[in-house]
Write an enzyme that holds these catalytic residues in place. Structure first.
Site, PDB file in Angstrom:
ATOM      1  N   ALA A  64       0.816  -1.212   0.000  1.00 60.18           N
ATOM      2  CA  ALA A  64       0.000   0.000   0.000  1.00 60.18           C
ATOM      3  C   ALA A  64       0.851   1.264   0.000  1.00 60.18           C
ATOM      4  O   ALA A  64       1.962   1.294   0.548  1.00 60.18           O
ATOM      5  CB  ALA A  64      -0.928   0.010   1.215  1.00 60.18           C
ATOM      6  N   GLY A 109       0.098  -6.000   0.049  1.00 56.58           N
ATOM      7  CA  GLY A 109      -0.768  -6.107  -1.119  1.00 56.58           C
ATOM      8  C   GLY A 109      -0.044  -6.583  -2.353  1.00 56.58           C
ATOM      9  O   GLY A 109      -0.659  -7.192  -3.246  1.00 56.58           O
ATOM     10  N   GLU A 112      -0.199 -10.210  -2.144  1.00 56.84           N
ATOM     11  CA  GLU A 112      -1.587 -10.612  -2.379  1.00 56.84           C
ATOM     12  C   GLU A 112      -1.901 -10.638  -3.873  1.00 56.84           C
ATOM     13  O   GLU A 112      -2.641 -11.512  -4.344  1.00 56.84           O
ATOM     14  CB  GLU A 112      -2.535  -9.678  -1.634  1.00 56.84           C
ATOM     15  CG  GLU A 112      -2.495  -9.892  -0.122  1.00 56.84           C
ATOM     16  CD  GLU A 112      -3.404  -8.950   0.639  1.00 56.84           C
ATOM     17  OE1 GLU A 112      -4.292  -9.411   1.361  1.00 56.84           O
ATOM     18  OE2 GLU A 112      -3.211  -7.708   0.505  1.00 56.84           O
ATOM     19  N   GLU A 132       1.368  -6.848   7.179  1.00 55.33           N
ATOM     20  CA  GLU A 132       0.365  -5.893   7.656  1.00 55.33           C
ATOM     21  C   GLU A 132       0.263  -5.799   9.171  1.00 55.33           C
ATOM     22  O   GLU A 132      -0.049  -4.731   9.711  1.00 55.33           O
ATOM     23  CB  GLU A 132      -1.011  -6.250   7.073  1.00 55.33           C
ATOM     24  CG  GLU A 132      -1.177  -5.913   5.595  1.00 55.33           C
ATOM     25  CD  GLU A 132      -0.678  -7.001   4.670  1.00 55.33           C
ATOM     26  OE1 GLU A 132      -0.933  -6.912   3.455  1.00 55.33           O
ATOM     27  OE2 GLU A 132      -0.019  -7.954   5.159  1.00 55.33           O
TER      28      GLU A 132
END
Length: 262
Positions: A64, A109, A112, A132
């Protein structure tokens, strides 16, 4: 993003390249571009395989954009994470094989995104992790679900609880990636390995590839009996195709098949 079609051998045509944001940080603009690219891919019947890669040296996606995130109201954060989750799900649901070429850092992310791909290839020097919990949050774009389905529940918990970062060699040993390669001078060794894999996929029957992926993905979420019924239904979709007849003729005539996805 690179899409490969049956006409891209031996030359490979570029589909779309995202702009080089700082460390490919996931922000509103990048998500918008990715969503648009994925939408175009899923409706293009000529696409056979998709490779997700980065052109930023040493970075796949660092996660992010924390500078942008810090300026968001809590309600904006919720909306943004929902959009990120939806975009990653769109990637995961692309009907053709997808390969993540991880030539650098893939954190939060970024990992991910890679987990949403069918196959992951990484350089031994690449760094990967769902970090995270260091920021007092949890993976929100599928990480808590896809990581345990990939490497097992206990080990996934360990990596998420510790926010541990692993290199390519360890990622291969725990099953997070399928292939690990030594990085080259150009910094694109994983991408080159991904291209080699894609070249193995491209000659196969397009309809068969799509329904094989569908059968595997849906079958993994149900019991074996239901999964076998899904396989039967998917197999039935290949029987009336022109490609199936072409495959039989090509075998009989001892020549390469000329599939058209029909």
């Amino acid at each position: 993003l690179l899409s490969l079609t049956d006409k891209t051998l031996p030359g490979l045509d570029q589909f779309n390249r995202t702009v080089s944001h700082a460390k490919n940080a996931l922000n509103k603009n990048l998500l918008k571009m990715m969503s648009k690219a994925v939408d175009a891919l899923k409706s293009d019947k000529k696409v056979r395989t998709v490779i997700f890669r980065s052109e930023v040296p040493g970075i796949f996606c660092a996660g992010a954009d924390l500078k942008e995130r810090a300026k968001m109201h809590s309600s904006e954060v919720s909306s943004f994470v929902s959009k990120a989750r939806a975009t990653v799900n769109e990637m995961a649901n692309l009907p053709v094989p997808t390969i993540a070429a991880i030539d650098g850092t893939a954190l939060g992310g970024g990992l991910e995104l890679a987990l949403a791909c069918d196959i992951r290839v990484a350089a031994s020097s690449a760094k990967m992790g769902l970090v995270e919990t260091k920021l007092a949050i949890i993976p929100g774009a599928g990480g808590t679900q896809r990581l345990p389905r990939t490497i097992g529940v206990s080990l996934a918990k360990e990596l998420i609880f510790s926010a541990r970062i692993v290199d390519g060699e360890e990622a291969k040993s725990i099953g997070l990636i399928s292939h690990v390669v030594e990085q080259n001078e150009a910094g694109d060794a994983a991408y080159r390995r991904a291209l080699a894999l894609a070249r193995e996929f491209l000659p196969q029957g397009p309809v068969a590839m799509r329904v094989a992926k569908l059968a595997i993905n849906q079958g993994m979420e149900v019991d074996l009996v239901t999964g076998l019924a899904i396989e039967e239904a998917c197999y039935a979709q290949t029987i009336p195709t022109k490609d199936r007849i072409e495959g039989l003729l090509a075998f009989k005539e001892k020549r390469p098949p000329r599939y058209k996805g029909e």
